[in-house]
Motif scaffolding. Structure first.
Motif, PDB file in Angstrom:
ATOM      1  N   UNK A 179       0.638  -1.365   0.143  1.00 60.72           N
ATOM      2  CA  UNK A 179       0.152  -0.052  -0.346  1.00 60.72           C
ATOM      3  C   UNK A 179       0.974   1.738  -0.392  1.00 60.72           C
ATOM      4  N   UNK A 180       1.362   1.308   0.953  1.00 63.43           N
ATOM      5  CA  UNK A 180       2.734   2.806   0.787  1.00 63.43           C
ATOM      6  C   UNK A 180       3.802   2.495   0.122  1.00 63.43           C
ATOM      7  N   UNK A 181       4.538   1.850  -0.660  1.00 60.49           N
ATOM      8  CA  UNK A 181       4.785   2.134  -2.374  1.00 60.49           C
ATOM      9  C   UNK A 181       4.104   2.474  -3.300  1.00 60.49           C
ATOM     10  N   UNK A 182       2.748   1.619  -3.480  1.00 61.41           N
ATOM     11  CA  UNK A 182       1.833   1.840  -4.778  1.00 61.41           C
ATOM     12  C   UNK A 182       0.744   3.490  -4.407  1.00 61.41           C
ATOM     13  N   UNK A 183       0.877   3.643  -3.264  1.00 61.81           N
ATOM     14  CA  UNK A 183      -0.074   5.338  -2.906  1.00 61.81           C
ATOM     15  C   UNK A 183       1.250   5.846  -2.881  1.00 61.81           C
ATOM     16  N   UNK A 186       1.001   6.921  -6.646  1.00 55.98           N
ATOM     17  CA  UNK A 186      -0.285   7.327  -7.227  1.00 55.98           C
ATOM     18  C   UNK A 186      -0.484   8.703  -7.056  1.00 55.98           C
ATOM     19  N   UNK A 187       0.478   8.736  -5.863  1.00 55.76           N
ATOM     20  CA  UNK A 187       0.295  10.595  -5.375  1.00 55.76           C
ATOM     21  C   UNK A 187       1.389  11.361  -6.536  1.00 55.76           C
ATOM     22  N   UNK A 188       1.641  11.015  -6.903  1.00 55.55           N
ATOM     23  CA  UNK A 188       2.522  11.483  -8.132  1.00 55.55           C
ATOM     24  C   UNK A 188       2.200  11.543  -9.614  1.00 55.55           C
ATOM     25  N   UNK A 189       0.496  11.059  -9.228  1.00 57.25           N
ATOM     26  CA  UNK A 189       0.210  11.349 -10.095  1.00 57.25           C
ATOM     27  C   UNK A 189       0.107  10.004 -11.504  1.00 57.25           C
ATOM     28  N   UNK A 190       0.267   9.383 -11.148  1.00 55.64           N
ATOM     29  CA  UNK A 190       0.540   8.181 -11.930  1.00 55.64           C
ATOM     30  C   UNK A 190      -0.691   7.257 -11.232  1.00 55.64           C
ATOM     31  N   UNK A 191      -1.675   6.620 -12.898  1.00 55.95           N
ATOM     32  CA  UNK A 191      -2.498   6.001 -12.632  1.00 55.95           C
ATOM     33  C   UNK A 191      -2.340   4.641 -12.693  1.00 55.95           C
ATOM     34  N   UNK A 192      -1.282   4.393 -13.821  1.00 56.24           N
ATOM     35  CA  UNK A 192      -1.585   2.849 -13.905  1.00 56.24           C
ATOM     36  C   UNK A 192       0.110   2.217 -12.942  1.00 56.24           C
ATOM     37  N   UNK A 193      -0.664   1.280 -12.565  1.00 59.47           N
ATOM     38  CA  UNK A 193       0.277   0.815 -11.058  1.00 59.47           C
ATOM     39  C   UNK A 193       0.469  -0.682 -11.448  1.00 59.47           C
TER      40      UNK A 193
END
Length: 353
Positions: A179-183, A186-193
């Motif tokens: 969760x921490x890594x993906x969040x 995602x907070x940097x505006x990257x949608x494709x995880x």
């Protein structure tokens, strides 16, 4: 009668199973396996004719098939023989471990087999998942709660099922770490995880985030890469689309590279019209292009065809050797030629044609 025929065809016996399993596990474990009633195993397995079962497994199993493994595999609650096929390739010790894990999952009411649990969570057919799990047997070494929470986070963060299935190693990470890594991404505006964002080092992740931020600064919130390139080259988006069809490598080029490369070429004296007419140069390495420009200018060429910079290493070397072989007199007489059309043999001495 069918059950008796099935065990006859597979050559199953307590002696065969004992001789193999006893070497890799405790007597208590394999004795508990042998106590499983064949009738119970049969009830949990889809009823198929022995001829059908044998014909569908003979080709795939080949030498990997071991009759001593069959009874263990039959105790793994597979819903079809096809789902079980990849597991026959595993060693007996691994199968016994998977059997024990599956038995514990059933006892606690988690699932009948983790294959079908993951299949249902990812909404992917078991026939596809089974091949992956047979190669990633660590899934049966993790606690069920660990896998469940990891999948919860990945799916909540909209990581696609296909990406998870291709990178099951991500399930080895704690759900809070995932969760921490993906969040963070995602907070940097990257949608494709992607799962690799969880597994990669900090340096790689920071590099990726820096490129993503630079890309966002270049494109803004609405401009696409194709539109940006069209604006820079003063052409229509349809023209860019045609370029990508002719030069597929252009589709994969990062926006940051496009920007820096265009800035570099313009600074070197090439106008956008020429770049637009020879877009293949954008798929080359900027470092290589820089070295080749320096080399050609050392040879006295001031006006350079962009296509020359895109030649193969061997062809470019031959081209330079041909230029060097010209005598000073020949070189001076032809230096005034438009080198932009150097590929036209009418502008070159016979030795360069």
């Amino acid at each position: 009668m069918i059950l008796r025929s099935l065990f006859s065809v597979l050559s199953l016996s307590s002696n065969n199973l004992t001789s193999n399993v006893y070497k890799v596990t405790s007597p208590t474990t394999w004795k508990s396996i042998l106590k499983i009633s064949p009738c119970n195993i049969y009830i949990r397995t889809i009823t198929v004719s022995t001829a059908s079962y044998k014909s569908r497994t003979r080709t795939k199993l080949k030498s990997d098939f071991d009759s001593s493994k069959a009874r263990i595999v039959l105790g793994l609650n597979f819903q079809s023989p096809e789902d079980a096929v990849p597991f026959y390739k595993l060693p007996v010790k691994t199968l016994v471990h998977i059997h024990n894990t599956t038995k514990e999952d059933v006892k606690k009411g988690f699932c009948k087999n983790r294959l079908y649990y993951i299949s249902s969570r990812l909404k992917v057919p078991p026939s596809i998942v089974t091949e992956k799990l047979a190669k990633r047997t660590f899934i049966y070494s993790l606690s069920f709660d660990w896998i469940e929470k990891a999948l919860d986070v990945l799916l909540e963060m909209n990581v696609s099922a296909d990406r998870i299935l291709r990178d099951l190693w991500v399930l080895k990470y704690h759900h809070e770490t995932i969760y921490e890594r993906l969040q963070r991404v995602k907070s940097m505006g990257v949608e494709n995880l992607y799962p690799w964002m969880v597994r990669c080092s900090e340096d790689i992740l920071n590099r990726f985030l820096a490129i993503s931020q630079e890309t966002k600064d270049i494109l803004g919130d609405s401009v696409s890469k194709q539109t940006y390139l069209a604006n820079r080259l003063n052409v229509s988006p349809d023209t860019i689309q045609d370029m990508c069809l002719k030069i597929p490598a252009l589709k994969a080029i990062r926006v940051t590279k496009v920007k820096h490369f265009l800035d570099f070429l313009i600074a070197e004296g090439f106008d956008v019209e020429e770049i637009a007419s020879k877009p293949r140069v954008l798929s080359a390495s900027q470092k290589t292009v820089k070295l080749r420009l320096d080399r050609l200018r050392e040879l006295g060429l001031n006006q350079i065809n962009l296509n020359v910079l895109c030649r193969s290493k061997k062809d470019f070397k031959k081209y330079c050797e041909s230029i060097e072989s010209l005598s000073k007199e020949d070189y001076k007489s032809h230096a005034r030629c438009n080198v932009r059309h150097v590929t036209d043999s009418t502008y070159l001495p016979r030795r360069l044609r």
